[in-house]
Design a protein around this motif. Structure first.
Motif: not given
Length: 179
Positions: A66-72
């Protein structure tokens, strides 16, 4: 300590530093696709290129980023109940940099942490240089310098998986052959 090993084609690997409390490694591949194509494969197709023998549940698992800050950067097992958070996304500059935090594989179970970056940059022929940089460390009674060469080899396989996937996608004759 610096160990540099050059492989076939446009691949390079190096243990940049290794000490009892941590190490820094770097692997590099050059592929004949643009940065946008390499980025898309990196973040959207991880389940298609990450070696399944370097997952918790093998061929029966599914990987995702999940390519967003905080993603997994996560793995889900065959029945959906088995789950692993391999790393947490901390920085995203689409087409250029993806930074993930955490310890991979056995490093996670040892309570160690790391920062992994995929750095993408254009090369003069229209291709993309992909650098996988990983720095890991923390407290453990074990000498982490002894893990550096093995982690470097495994991450070379992982980055090689991405590069091979991109090469197969570019060459339809190889796409169905697994080569």
């Amino acid at each position: 300590m610096v160990l540099v090993v050059f492989g076939t084609g446009n691949a390079a690997a190096a243990v940049k530093e290794a000490a009892p409390n941590g190490f820094t490694i770097e692997n590099e591949q050059v592929v004949a696709v643009d940065q946008a194509t390499a980025w898309k494969a990196l973040v959207e197709d991880v389940d298609r290129w990450w070696p399944k023998d370097h997952t918790w549940w093998g061929a029966e698992s599914t990987l995702s980023i999940d390519a967003r800050a905080g993603g997994c950067f996560c793995e889900i097992g065959r029945d959906g109940k088995q789950q692993a958070q391999h790393m947490t996304v901390s920085f995203v500059d689409p087409g250029k940099t993806l930074r993930l935090l955490g310890g991979l594989g056995p490093l996670q179970g040892m309570g160690l942490n790391g920062a992994m970056e995929f750095r993408l940059s254009a090369v003069k022929d229209g291709g993309t240089r992909i650098v996988l940089h990983y720095r890991a460390g923390g407290y453990t009674p074990d000498d982490l310098s002894k893990f550096a060469a093995l982690v470097d080899k495994v991450q070379g396989l992982q980055l090689g998986g991405l590069a091979d996937y991109l090469r197969r996608a570019r060459d339809p004759a190889k796409a169905g052959s697994g080569k």
